[in-house]
Motif scaffolding. Structure first.
Motif, PDB file in Angstrom:
ATOM      1  N   PRO A  12       8.963  59.672  26.199  1.00 16.50           N
ATOM      2  CA  PRO A  12      10.102  60.555  25.909  1.00 16.50           C
ATOM      3  C   PRO A  12      10.267  60.740  24.394  1.00 16.50           C
ATOM      4  CG  PRO A  12      10.701  58.904  27.531  1.00 16.50           C
ATOM      5  CD  PRO A  12       9.371  58.506  26.993  1.00 16.50           C
ATOM      6  N   PRO A  13      10.606  61.933  23.951  1.00 15.32           N
ATOM      7  CA  PRO A  13      10.716  62.183  22.508  1.00 15.32           C
ATOM      8  C   PRO A  13      11.972  61.596  21.872  1.00 15.32           C
ATOM      9  CG  PRO A  13      11.304  64.157  23.742  1.00 15.32           C
ATOM     10  CD  PRO A  13      10.820  63.159  24.746  1.00 15.32           C
ATOM     11  N   LEU A  14      13.046  61.420  22.641  1.00 11.98           N
ATOM     12  CA  LEU A  14      14.303  60.940  22.069  1.00 11.98           C
ATOM     13  C   LEU A  14      14.310  59.425  21.938  1.00 11.98           C
ATOM     14  CD1 LEU A  14      16.835  63.164  24.053  1.00 11.98           C
ATOM     15  CD2 LEU A  14      15.923  63.552  21.759  1.00 11.98           C
ATOM     16  N   GLY A  15      14.985  58.916  20.898  1.00 10.67           N
ATOM     17  CA  GLY A  15      15.137  57.484  20.717  1.00 10.67           C
ATOM     18  C   GLY A  15      13.827  56.793  20.419  1.00 10.67           C
ATOM     19  N   THR A  16      13.777  55.488  20.720  1.00  6.29           N
ATOM     20  CA  THR A  16      12.565  54.701  20.514  1.00  6.29           C
ATOM     21  C   THR A  16      12.063  54.181  21.856  1.00  6.29           C
ATOM     22  OG1 THR A  16      13.718  52.572  20.260  1.00  6.29           O
ATOM     23  CG2 THR A  16      13.519  53.953  18.291  1.00  6.29           C
ATOM     24  N   VAL A  17      10.918  53.523  21.838  1.00  5.53           N
ATOM     25  CA  VAL A  17      10.352  53.000  23.083  1.00  5.53           C
ATOM     26  C   VAL A  17      11.232  51.893  23.664  1.00  5.53           C
ATOM     27  CG1 VAL A  17       7.976  53.603  22.530  1.00  5.53           C
ATOM     28  CG2 VAL A  17       8.909  51.408  21.750  1.00  5.53           C
ATOM     29  N   TYR A  18      12.106  51.322  22.843  1.00  7.88           N
ATOM     30  CA  TYR A  18      12.997  50.264  23.330  1.00  7.88           C
ATOM     31  C   TYR A  18      14.175  50.812  24.134  1.00  7.88           C
ATOM     32  CZ  TYR A  18      10.516  47.365  19.933  1.00  7.88           C
ATOM     33  OH  TYR A  18       9.544  46.710  19.234  1.00  7.88           O
ATOM     34  N   ASP A  19      14.377  52.122  24.109  1.00  7.20           N
ATOM     35  CA  ASP A  19      15.521  52.722  24.795  1.00  7.20           C
ATOM     36  C   ASP A  19      15.226  53.075  26.249  1.00  7.20           C
ATOM     37  OD1 ASP A  19      17.062  52.635  22.468  1.00  7.20           O
ATOM     38  OD2 ASP A  19      16.230  54.531  21.754  1.00  7.20           O
ATOM     39  N   TYR A  20      13.976  52.883  26.701  1.00  2.67           N
ATOM     40  CA  TYR A  20      13.578  53.356  28.020  1.00  2.67           C
ATOM     41  C   TYR A  20      12.979  52.236  28.861  1.00  2.67           C
ATOM     42  CZ  TYR A  20      13.841  57.964  25.803  1.00  2.67           C
ATOM     43  OH  TYR A  20      14.268  59.091  25.143  1.00  2.67           O
ATOM     44  N   TYR A  21      13.036  52.430  30.161  1.00  2.00           N
ATOM     45  CA  TYR A  21      12.292  51.608  31.108  1.00  2.00           C
ATOM     46  C   TYR A  21      11.742  52.524  32.189  1.00  2.00           C
ATOM     47  CZ  TYR A  21      15.960  51.996  34.679  1.00  2.00           C
ATOM     48  OH  TYR A  21      16.836  52.467  35.619  1.00  2.00           O
ATOM     49  N   ILE A  22      10.817  52.021  32.991  1.00  2.00           N
ATOM     50  CA  ILE A  22      10.241  52.820  34.071  1.00  2.00           C
ATOM     51  C   ILE A  22      11.042  52.577  35.341  1.00  2.00           C
ATOM     52  CG2 ILE A  22       8.204  53.247  35.492  1.00  2.00           C
ATOM     53  CD1 ILE A  22       6.487  52.380  33.161  1.00  2.00           C
TER      54      ILE A  22
END
Length: 389
Positions: A16-26
């Motif tokens: 995802p383009p928004l935020g950082t990789v720490y803001d997401y989970y699968i």
């Protein structure tokens, strides 16, 4: 941000383009394309979350992005029975979140939790005997958890606290390392091996410093490491405002009390920052060490407020001043530091509440005192049995 840029550059997965990789989970439950889809951690936080009624302050764990993310990751490791080491500065909630995991995620029929707190005086023999009491012989030299449990979940807090011996090793930690490498240790009476099955390690420690030592790389290599970061200002504001708002609304405090919660939290945070910046530890003031746990203790006192005595803005500010003095002021060792502290308090009272130290207490050198051991008890008294007044 550097890690975020590195991961985006190295992977071929569409992130995802928004935020950082720490803001997401699968989110595998969505089953998009058979493998799930990216989702924000904040979507797992309920907007209408409230603490359980009659909860003690130290038992309340307000969900934030960090706590939800850490709980999710820790739960994966405990489900797969993998060793986990949680690190982070004092006050980031390592112990509280692991206790929450033990209480909520373990099966009472299959799992047996065991908590051991290490100190500088911890001996390897004591640790081994404590664990052995939760084990029973299965066959031969194989030992398993007692009471027909399938797993003994051992939580060790302050893992790096044991003192080093003459050779620079920490015997309790070497015992754990031996088990993690070979899955056995020796019977101290018979000098025979005891192979242990069904033992999982969850550990927590703060960074080295003071009485906390640097643990060996051999032991560190056996763990999966999860770092707990210090919450940002927005999260701190949200956590403690949520706790106080819930109490004041649930116990029907005066509207002037409820309307000042956000300001009070903001002022406490600003005071904490000023204290950390101005009262630094030096050889003559080596105890000038302040962390988020001290910040939390201020709200622990506010959480004991009684609406009979805390019924207007001034009474709330007096209680807040008392808590700040007990946590911070009482640790200052000379008049110069104490005067500076009162000056900090006075400036925030004027800026945020149109009040002042002298207006509340009439004299500059008066320090407020609240106790719970005088007066009659009531149904709304705090846990010690007396009304906090």
């Amino acid at each position: 941000l550097k890690i975020d840029a590195f991961v985006r550059k190295q992977t071929s997965i569409s992130l995802p383009p928004l935020g950082t990789v720490y803001d997401y989970y699968i989110n595998v439950s969505s089953k998009a394309g058979g493998g799930g889809e990216w989702a924000f951690w904040k979507e797992l936080i309920s907007d209408d979350w409230r603490p359980m009624p009659n909860s003690q302050f130290h038992d309340i764990l307000v969900p934030t992005i960090d706590t939800v993310r850490n709980h999710y990751i820790m739960n994966i490791f405990q489900k797969h029975r993998l060793p986990l080491l949680c690190t982070g500065t004092t006050g980031t909630g390592k112990t509280a979140q692991i206790h929450n995991l033990l209480n909520e995620s373990l099966s009472s029929d299959m799992d047996l939790p065991l908590v051991i707190n290490f100190s500088s005086a911890t001996q390897s023999e004591v640790v081994q005997n404590t664990i052995d009491k939760r084990l029973i012989k299965h066959h031969g030299d194989v030992f398993v958890p007692i009471d027909n449990k399938q797993r003994l979940v051992l939580f060790i807090d302050d893992l790096n606290m044991p003192a080093k011996d003459l050779f620079g090793s920490q015997p309790p930690l070497e015992l754990l390392r031996q088990f993690m490498e070979y899955e056995f240790w020796y019977n101290l009476d018979k000098c025979s091996t005891k192979h242990i099955q069904g033992l999982q390690l969850l550990c927590a420690m703060a960074p080295p410093g003071g009485s906390r030592a640097v643990i060996s790389n051999r032991l560190m290599s056996k763990f999966n490491v999860l770092n707990f970061i210090f919450p940002d200002d927005e999260q701190i504001q949200s956590i403690f405002s949520t706790i106080l708002n819930d109490k004041f609304v649930r116990e029907n405090f005066d509207s002037t009390i409820k309307s000042n919660v956000e300001k009070l939290t903001k002022c406490t945070l600003e005071l904490y920052k000023r204290i950390c910046d101005n009262f630094l530890p030096i050889p003559s003031k080596c105890h000038y060490l302040f962390n988020l746990r001290d910040f939390s203790k201020v709200f622990n006192g506010l959480y004991a407020a009684n609406k009979t005595f805390c019924d207007n803005k001034d009474s709330l500010l007096k209680l807040w001043s008392h808590e700040c003095c007990r946590i911070f002021y009482d640790r200052l060792i000379n008049d110069e530091d104490r005067t500076l502290f009162i000056r900090f308090m006075d400036s925030m009272l004027k800026e945020q509440f149109s009040s002042s130290w002298q207006q509340l207490f009439e004299q500059d050198n008066v320090v407020p005192i609240f106790t719970s051991f005088h007066g009659s008890s009531s149904s709304s008294s705090n846990e010690s049995g007396g009304v906090y007044q």
